[in-house]
Design a protein around this motif. Sequence first.
Motif, PDB file in Angstrom:
ATOM      1  N   GLN A  89       0.790  -1.132   0.028  1.00 52.60           N
ATOM      2  CA  GLN A  89      -0.175   0.074   0.094  1.00 52.60           C
ATOM      3  C   GLN A  89       0.953   1.278  -0.064  1.00 52.60           C
ATOM      4  O   GLN A  89       2.185   1.154   0.594  1.00 52.60           O
ATOM      5  N   MET A  90       0.571   2.267  -0.835  1.00 49.38           N
ATOM      6  CA  MET A  90       1.117   3.518  -0.623  1.00 49.38           C
ATOM      7  C   MET A  90       1.303   4.182   0.420  1.00 49.38           C
ATOM      8  O   MET A  90       0.278   4.280   1.302  1.00 49.38           O
ATOM      9  N   ASN A  91       2.245   4.629   0.856  1.00 52.69           N
ATOM     10  CA  ASN A  91       2.532   5.162   2.405  1.00 52.69           C
ATOM     11  C   ASN A  91       3.440   6.862   2.340  1.00 52.69           C
ATOM     12  O   ASN A  91       3.785   6.961   3.467  1.00 52.69           O
ATOM     13  N   GLY A  92       3.849   6.893   1.140  1.00 53.85           N
ATOM     14  CA  GLY A  92       4.769   8.158   0.940  1.00 53.85           C
ATOM     15  C   GLY A  92       4.871   8.449  -0.594  1.00 53.85           C
ATOM     16  O   GLY A  92       4.500   7.793  -1.288  1.00 53.85           O
ATOM     17  N   SER A  93       5.767   9.159  -0.573  1.00 50.22           N
ATOM     18  CA  SER A  93       6.172   9.781  -2.030  1.00 50.22           C
ATOM     19  C   SER A  93       7.570  10.089  -2.163  1.00 50.22           C
ATOM     20  O   SER A  93       8.250  10.463  -1.042  1.00 50.22           O
ATOM     21  N   VAL A  94       8.128  10.030  -3.125  1.00 51.40           N
ATOM     22  CA  VAL A  94       9.489  10.622  -3.652  1.00 51.40           C
ATOM     23  C   VAL A  94       9.320  11.121  -5.049  1.00 51.40           C
ATOM     24  O   VAL A  94       8.600  10.845  -5.927  1.00 51.40           O
ATOM     25  N   MET A  95       9.707  12.442  -4.977  1.00 51.64           N
ATOM     26  CA  MET A  95       9.588  13.513  -6.465  1.00 51.64           C
ATOM     27  C   MET A  95      10.866  14.140  -6.268  1.00 51.64           C
ATOM     28  O   MET A  95      11.561  14.453  -5.217  1.00 51.64           O
ATOM     29  N   ILE A  96      11.167  14.448  -7.753  1.00 47.59           N
ATOM     30  CA  ILE A  96      12.185  15.104  -7.994  1.00 47.59           C
ATOM     31  C   ILE A  96      11.749  15.954  -9.073  1.00 47.59           C
ATOM     32  O   ILE A  96      11.109  15.796 -10.123  1.00 47.59           O
ATOM     33  N   VAL A  97      11.817  17.388  -8.613  1.00 46.28           N
ATOM     34  CA  VAL A  97      11.224  18.419  -9.476  1.00 46.28           C
ATOM     35  C   VAL A  97      12.141  19.507  -9.755  1.00 46.28           C
ATOM     36  O   VAL A  97      13.059  19.429  -9.070  1.00 46.28           O
ATOM     37  N   GLN A  98      11.858  20.466 -10.879  1.00 41.76           N
ATOM     38  CA  GLN A  98      12.909  21.448 -11.062  1.00 41.76           C
ATOM     39  C   GLN A  98      11.947  22.862 -11.286  1.00 41.76           C
ATOM     40  O   GLN A  98      11.057  22.760 -11.821  1.00 41.76           O
ATOM     41  N   PHE A  99      12.584  23.697 -11.008  1.00 45.23           N
ATOM     42  CA  PHE A  99      11.930  25.188 -11.219  1.00 45.23           C
ATOM     43  C   PHE A  99      12.902  26.448 -11.660  1.00 45.23           C
ATOM     44  O   PHE A  99      14.383  26.287 -10.688  1.00 45.23           O
ATOM     45  N   GLU A 100      12.485  27.012 -12.154  1.00 42.80           N
ATOM     46  CA  GLU A 100      13.498  28.522 -12.407  1.00 42.80           C
ATOM     47  C   GLU A 100      14.106  29.249 -11.229  1.00 42.80           C
ATOM     48  O   GLU A 100      15.209  29.403 -11.179  1.00 42.80           O
ATOM     49  N   THR A 101      13.034  29.436 -10.282  1.00 45.53           N
ATOM     50  CA  THR A 101      13.317  30.055  -9.118  1.00 45.53           C
ATOM     51  C   THR A 101      12.871  29.272  -7.870  1.00 45.53           C
ATOM     52  O   THR A 101      11.839  28.482  -7.935  1.00 45.53           O
ATOM     53  N   GLU A 102      13.578  29.781  -6.850  1.00 45.56           N
ATOM     54  CA  GLU A 102      12.940  29.203  -5.370  1.00 45.56           C
ATOM     55  C   GLU A 102      11.548  29.806  -5.003  1.00 45.56           C
ATOM     56  O   GLU A 102      10.779  28.929  -4.730  1.00 45.56           O
ATOM     57  N   ALA A 103      11.229  30.854  -5.591  1.00 43.98           N
ATOM     58  CA  ALA A 103       9.860  31.303  -5.543  1.00 43.98           C
ATOM     59  C   ALA A 103       8.770  30.521  -6.332  1.00 43.98           C
ATOM     60  O   ALA A 103       7.732  30.273  -5.845  1.00 43.98           O
ATOM     61  N   ASP A 104       9.126  30.096  -7.500  1.00 42.76           N
ATOM     62  CA  ASP A 104       8.488  29.141  -8.248  1.00 42.76           C
ATOM     63  C   ASP A 104       8.203  27.812  -7.533  1.00 42.76           C
ATOM     64  O   ASP A 104       7.039  27.177  -7.658  1.00 42.76           O
ATOM     65  N   PHE A 105       9.268  27.304  -6.843  1.00 42.64           N
ATOM     66  CA  PHE A 105       9.166  25.955  -6.100  1.00 42.64           C
ATOM     67  C   PHE A 105       8.343  26.539  -4.794  1.00 42.64           C
ATOM     68  O   PHE A 105       7.456  25.434  -4.602  1.00 42.64           O
ATOM     69  N   GLU A 106       8.477  27.511  -4.250  1.00 44.53           N
ATOM     70  CA  GLU A 106       7.646  27.551  -3.184  1.00 44.53           C
ATOM     71  C   GLU A 106       6.053  27.586  -3.458  1.00 44.53           C
ATOM     72  O   GLU A 106       5.281  27.228  -2.713  1.00 44.53           O
ATOM     73  N   HIS A 107       5.552  28.484  -4.572  1.00 45.08           N
ATOM     74  CA  HIS A 107       4.304  28.470  -5.021  1.00 45.08           C
ATOM     75  C   HIS A 107       3.884  27.041  -5.257  1.00 45.08           C
ATOM     76  O   HIS A 107       2.617  26.730  -4.839  1.00 45.08           O
ATOM     77  N   TRP A 108       4.674  26.286  -5.934  1.00 45.71           N
ATOM     78  CA  TRP A 108       4.031  24.891  -6.084  1.00 45.71           C
ATOM     79  C   TRP A 108       4.032  24.091  -4.828  1.00 45.71           C
ATOM     80  O   TRP A 108       2.914  23.429  -4.369  1.00 45.71           O
ATOM     81  N   TYR A 109       5.056  24.203  -3.843  1.00 48.13           N
ATOM     82  CA  TYR A 109       4.937  23.450  -2.724  1.00 48.13           C
ATOM     83  C   TYR A 109       3.858  23.889  -2.049  1.00 48.13           C
ATOM     84  O   TYR A 109       3.191  23.243  -1.271  1.00 48.13           O
ATOM     85  N   ASN A 110       3.692  25.249  -1.912  1.00 47.59           N
ATOM     86  CA  ASN A 110       2.445  25.830  -0.820  1.00 47.59           C
ATOM     87  C   ASN A 110       1.028  25.386  -1.489  1.00 47.59           C
ATOM     88  O   ASN A 110       0.067  25.284  -0.941  1.00 47.59           O
ATOM     89  N   ASN A 111       0.950  24.719  -2.896  1.00 47.31           N
ATOM     90  CA  ASN A 111      -0.279  24.362  -3.394  1.00 47.31           C
ATOM     91  C   ASN A 111      -0.363  22.917  -3.570  1.00 47.31           C
ATOM     92  O   ASN A 111      -1.576  22.452  -4.317  1.00 47.31           O
ATOM     93  N   GLU A 112       0.510  22.273  -3.487  1.00 49.21           N
ATOM     94  CA  GLU A 112       0.719  20.963  -3.619  1.00 49.21           C
ATOM     95  C   GLU A 112      -0.630  20.240  -2.687  1.00 49.21           C
ATOM     96  O   GLU A 112      -0.615  20.109  -1.624  1.00 49.21           O
ATOM     97  N   PRO A 113      -1.565  19.437  -3.419  1.00 48.75           N
ATOM     98  CA  PRO A 113      -2.717  18.714  -2.729  1.00 48.75           C
ATOM     99  C   PRO A 113      -2.310  17.933  -1.579  1.00 48.75           C
ATOM    100  O   PRO A 113      -3.028  17.826  -0.538  1.00 48.75           O
ATOM    101  N   TYR A 114      -1.238  16.935  -1.771  1.00 48.45           N
ATOM    102  CA  TYR A 114      -0.899  16.298  -0.640  1.00 48.45           C
ATOM    103  C   TYR A 114      -0.456  16.951   0.347  1.00 48.45           C
ATOM    104  O   TYR A 114      -0.591  16.551   1.595  1.00 48.45           O
ATOM    105  N   ILE A 115       0.112  18.005   0.402  1.00 50.68           N
ATOM    106  CA  ILE A 115       0.189  19.003   1.680  1.00 50.68           C
ATOM    107  C   ILE A 115      -0.804  19.821   2.213  1.00 50.68           C
ATOM    108  O   ILE A 115      -1.147  19.557   3.272  1.00 50.68           O
ATOM    109  N   GLN A 116      -1.450  20.162   1.051  1.00 52.27           N
ATOM    110  CA  GLN A 116      -2.935  21.016   1.768  1.00 52.27           C
ATOM    111  C   GLN A 116      -3.792  20.173   2.337  1.00 52.27           C
ATOM    112  O   GLN A 116      -4.554  20.391   3.195  1.00 52.27           O
TER     113      GLN A 116
END
Length: 97
Positions: A52-79
């Motif tokens: 059964q699924m119990n976690g995740s691993v992702m490798i992502v890339q973004f132009e800026t730290e701000a772009d990463f933060e925007h994605w991170y703060n809106n990620e459904p698994y976090i929200q």
Amino acid sequence: MKQYVIIAKDGVDADALERRMQARPFHLAGASRLKANGQFVVGGATLNEQGQMNGSVMIVQFETEADFEHWYNNEPYIQQGVWQEISVQPFKVANVE
């Protein structure tokens, strides 16, 4: 591009898997958008002994730290409280030929 590895563990409460399954379509839709934009490198679910699924691993890339933060703060698994323990590290994908 700045690359990041996210290693996240789901909650361990009785509702954890159900919470994941409810958020999963939204999480996968977001991952599809990241892929279309060249921001998703690789990712998937970690599994427990029962498969059964119990976690995740992702490798992502973004132009800026701000772009990463925007994605991170809106990620459904976090929200939606799926990921309860999250590690984010800068990462560099090896250029293997």
